[in-house]
Scaffold this motif. Sequence first.
Motif, short mmCIF file in Angstrom:
data_model
loop_
_atom_site.label_atom_id
_atom_site.label_comp_id
_atom_site.label_asym_id
_atom_site.label_seq_id
_atom_site.Cartn_x
_atom_site.Cartn_y
_atom_site.Cartn_z
N GLU A 272 -4.12 -10.80 1.89
CA GLU A 272 -4.10 -11.73 3.01
C GLU A 272 -3.76 -10.97 4.29
O GLU A 272 -2.92 -10.09 4.30
N GLU A 273 -4.44 -11.32 5.38
CA GLU A 273 -4.39 -10.54 6.62
C GLU A 273 -2.98 -10.33 7.15
O GLU A 273 -2.67 -9.28 7.70
N THR A 274 -2.12 -11.30 6.99
CA THR A 274 -0.76 -11.21 7.55
C THR A 274 0.28 -10.86 6.49
O THR A 274 1.47 -11.00 6.73
N LYS A 275 -0.19 -10.38 5.33
CA LYS A 275 0.75 -10.14 4.24
C LYS A 275 0.61 -8.75 3.63
O LYS A 275 0.74 -8.56 2.43
N LEU A 276 0.34 -7.76 4.47
CA LEU A 276 0.22 -6.39 3.99
C LEU A 276 1.47 -5.60 4.34
O LEU A 276 1.93 -5.62 5.49
N ALA A 277 2.03 -4.90 3.35
CA ALA A 277 3.20 -4.05 3.55
C ALA A 277 2.85 -2.62 3.16
O ALA A 277 1.94 -2.38 2.35
N GLY A 278 3.56 -1.66 3.74
CA GLY A 278 3.37 -0.25 3.42
C GLY A 278 4.59 0.31 2.73
O GLY A 278 5.70 -0.21 2.89
N GLY B 148 5.78 10.75 2.46
CA GLY B 148 5.04 9.49 2.52
C GLY B 148 5.63 8.55 3.54
O GLY B 148 4.92 7.72 4.13
N GLY B 149 6.95 8.65 3.78
CA GLY B 149 7.57 7.88 4.85
C GLY B 149 7.05 8.29 6.21
O GLY B 149 6.87 7.46 7.11
N PHE B 150 6.83 9.60 6.38
CA PHE B 150 6.20 10.12 7.60
C PHE B 150 4.84 9.47 7.79
O PHE B 150 4.48 9.02 8.89
N LEU B 151 4.05 9.43 6.72
CA LEU B 151 2.70 8.87 6.76
C LEU B 151 2.72 7.40 7.19
O LEU B 151 2.01 6.99 8.12
N VAL B 152 3.54 6.59 6.53
CA VAL B 152 3.56 5.15 6.79
C VAL B 152 4.12 4.86 8.18
O VAL B 152 3.59 4.02 8.92
N ALA B 153 5.18 5.57 8.57
CA ALA B 153 5.76 5.35 9.90
C ALA B 153 4.77 5.72 11.00
O ALA B 153 4.68 5.03 12.03
N SER B 154 4.02 6.81 10.80
CA SER B 154 3.01 7.20 11.79
C SER B 154 1.91 6.15 11.87
O SER B 154 1.42 5.82 12.96
N ALA B 155 1.50 5.61 10.72
CA ALA B 155 0.47 4.57 10.70
C ALA B 155 0.96 3.32 11.43
O ALA B 155 0.18 2.67 12.16
N ILE B 156 2.23 2.98 11.27
CA ILE B 156 2.79 1.82 11.97
C ILE B 156 2.77 2.05 13.48
O ILE B 156 2.47 1.14 14.26
N ASN B 157 3.09 3.27 13.92
CA ASN B 157 3.04 3.57 15.35
C ASN B 157 1.64 3.33 15.92
O ASN B 157 1.49 2.82 17.03
N TYR B 158 0.61 3.71 15.16
CA TYR B 158 -0.76 3.55 15.63
C TYR B 158 -1.23 2.10 15.56
O TYR B 158 -1.94 1.63 16.47
N LEU C 111 0.83 -1.20 0.00
CA LEU C 111 0.00 0.00 0.00
C LEU C 111 0.87 1.25 0.00
O LEU C 111 1.60 1.51 0.95
N HIS C 112 0.78 2.03 -1.09
CA HIS C 112 1.54 3.27 -1.22
C HIS C 112 0.73 4.44 -0.67
O HIS C 112 -0.51 4.45 -0.74
N GLY C 113 1.45 5.45 -0.15
CA GLY C 113 0.80 6.66 0.31
C GLY C 113 1.77 7.82 0.35
O GLY C 113 2.99 7.62 0.41
N HIS C 114 1.25 9.04 0.28
CA HIS C 114 2.08 10.24 0.40
C HIS C 114 1.38 11.29 1.24
O HIS C 114 1.75 11.54 2.37
N GLY C 115 0.35 11.94 0.71
CA GLY C 115 -0.51 12.79 1.50
C GLY C 115 0.13 14.03 2.07
O GLY C 115 -0.03 14.31 3.26
N ALA C 116 0.82 14.82 1.25
CA ALA C 116 1.45 16.05 1.75
C ALA C 116 1.64 17.04 0.62
O ALA C 116 1.68 16.68 -0.56
N TYR C 117 1.75 18.32 1.00
CA TYR C 117 2.07 19.43 0.10
C TYR C 117 1.03 19.62 -1.01
O TYR C 117 1.28 20.32 -1.99
N GLY C 118 -0.10 18.99 -0.90
CA GLY C 118 -1.10 19.10 -1.97
C GLY C 118 -0.67 18.42 -3.25
O GLY C 118 -1.23 18.70 -4.32
N GLU C 119 0.29 17.50 -3.17
CA GLU C 119 0.81 16.83 -4.36
C GLU C 119 -0.02 15.59 -4.67
O GLU C 119 -0.38 14.83 -3.78
N VAL C 120 -0.32 15.41 -5.95
CA VAL C 120 -1.07 14.24 -6.39
C VAL C 120 -0.19 13.00 -6.23
O VAL C 120 0.98 12.99 -6.61
#
Length: 784
Positions: A629-635, A641-651, A556-565
Amino acid sequence: MRHLLTVVRRPLLRHRFIIQCADYKAQRPQPPPAPPSPPKPPKKPVSFSLHGESWEDEYNWMSQLNDKVAMRHMDVYMEQEEKYTEAVMSDTDRLQSKLQSEIASRLAAELATPPLRWGPWLYYRRVEEGKQYTVLCRRLAKLNEEFISNKSPSSGFDFTSGKKIEQKLLDYNQEAERFGGYAYEELSEVSPDHRYLAYTMYDKDNDYFKLSVRDLNFGSLCSKPQADRVSNIAWAKDGQALLYVVTDNKKRPFRIYCSMIGSNDEDVLILEEPQENVHLSVRHTKDFQYLTVNVFSTQSSKVYLINAADPLSGLTLVWECEPNTHCIVEHHQGYLYLFTDAAMQGQPVDHHYLLRSPVTSSCSPRNWENVFANDQLLTIEDVDFCHSHLLLTVKDRGKYGLYSVSLPLSNDKVGAHLKEFNLQKLPLPDHVSQIFPGPNYDFNSSTMRFTITSPVMPDAVVDYDLLSGQWTIVQQQNLLYERTRVLYGSASSTSNSRIPNNLSENSAADESTWNDLSEYYACEEYEVPSYDGALIPLTILYSRHRKTNGENPGLLHGHGAYGEVLDKRWRNEMKSLLDRGWVIAYADVRGGGGGGRKWHHDGRRTKKLNSVKDYISCAKFLIEREVVEETKLAGCGYSAGGFLVASAINYCPDLFRAAVLKVPFLDPTHTLLLPILPLTPDDYEEFGYPGDIEDFRSIRECSPYDNIQKDALYPAILVTSSFNTRFGVWEAAKWVARVREYSIYDPSRPVILNLTTDIVEENRYLQSKEAAMETAFLIKMVDS
């Protein structure tokens, strides 16, 4: 007798075997080698306090660049991390080699860029055999109507006439010799008279971009201007003058100079902004009649106009609005056109719109009129101009479209709805993820170039002839035949298709003309409810032949910053995962640019946590719907986007089995509070100003470094960083060390740090090698 002999001999043979094997000792199975132990950097706690809150940073020493002792420790620690990463990944050497071969074989053989016609010339870049960097070249278009690629004729030599028809403008291999082995270009602009080339090259030793101007008639460097720390350039006076912007020691653009080419006079200072919160930029309008100067600050956004025929005549203010606003001014036949997302009549808007005003307007403030009436279902994403048409990149109910409008505009239609204009809808493939305008330097040409991207199609460079109604795929890699199509001019007529004039007509291109991979890879789009009901666009890509419900691994890819597509274009390296049954997903979380200005603002500063929760919602959707698969999801996330994924991992550390964080932003508290590398206003507007108590609390709440769960089982994580990244390698090193210290140690879920090559080292071999390493890590940790 035979029977007796046979019976008697059997024990003898058995006995003989026993005698022969009497000295053999069975080998005990060897235990597997012990997993490597991660390095443990020293702790040197430093106390901080702000807004009544106190905390300690035991790894703060890693960022003390001026402390020689600390940097020696850092060198040792980085060597230990390198050895640990090698040890963890040692059993994937064969897999990495195989993946690298796969990825490298798919790299397009880009021997030349598609030739771009501007005036009498065809401009292009090509690679010479055995050379690392490209060569910028041009040819006269009238002599090369059948020009197909750099090999026709070979190396620019026409064997029929015996004449050399190619002109080398700049050899970047020679530039590499000037700049310590690197040739990284930031800007390059040919003058409107085609006489000069202004360009900036990265000086690695001094960490800035250096301006040079080359006389294309003689191939020599001009004596001036030659400036350091240049961030922006624009031609004026038909190529006789060059304006350039210089940055201060903190990389803030704060001065604009004008240099007269061929003159011995000193360069003239046009504008200087001493205030630390003011940034400058300059550009020319496409017809080269005017220059625009953008002045951005925390208080306002301003645009000034300069007469390009007399660049020393002064600046005229033509637009002023609130800060952090997009403002681009163009000129066409006596009218200024302003493309902006500024507030309208004091009310914020969630989209861009187009205004116009006569150049000769003497009103103060200047009167601007809406070119198109507002339409919530049909929003304008970008505009481009040529002498005969206005090009609009739009989103129609979330789907991309390209429309052209004839110029000049009829005054009785200005202010009407877009669909009331005589529009041409340009053909596009399915699942378009983004549309990038090409250079389109030639204002007098009716042919406009765009790059069309899609998750299921290699990037397509397309020329649209707006007068004849023909379109041409100029360049697109064909993975099915492992070749690249490079077409131009009359040689490409087989790909042409008439464009329908009616907006309501179905103008989708014939699928056979696009190198589309949708026959093999499915692309599905969903809207996922977030925690507060907001619908988050989620794009899912998978192999049609390898999909099984609830059993596929996913990324699962993500970025979510600076208004960038979010970049969802087809990536050749991802094919190795898709063909192994992986699902590739993209979450367009708030904070990005997928849903207008409000979408961006709902995921920044005090609302930054929204983007993290959006990403988590998309991850849970993939599992609950049995897409993954429930045990096979990676970010996976790059930079912010690294900020986003690392924060999600913390939660939700148990939600992910692995993650790849590329040059991530992981320590916003200290980076924003005490910046080591210069930050831009966009960084503060995105993540918050620590001096503001509400922003500070939001920064602390979302900070990946400050919210690592103690005694929790974290996923396997690969963090890649570089010494030449915006956020510093120390951020990655600090976060990795603290995750190992706080979380439950599990050797099957290692947290490793891999130092990549510098950004300026654009090397296809190294790129494929690093992509192979990241892919092997995911396969090993998730799907082994």
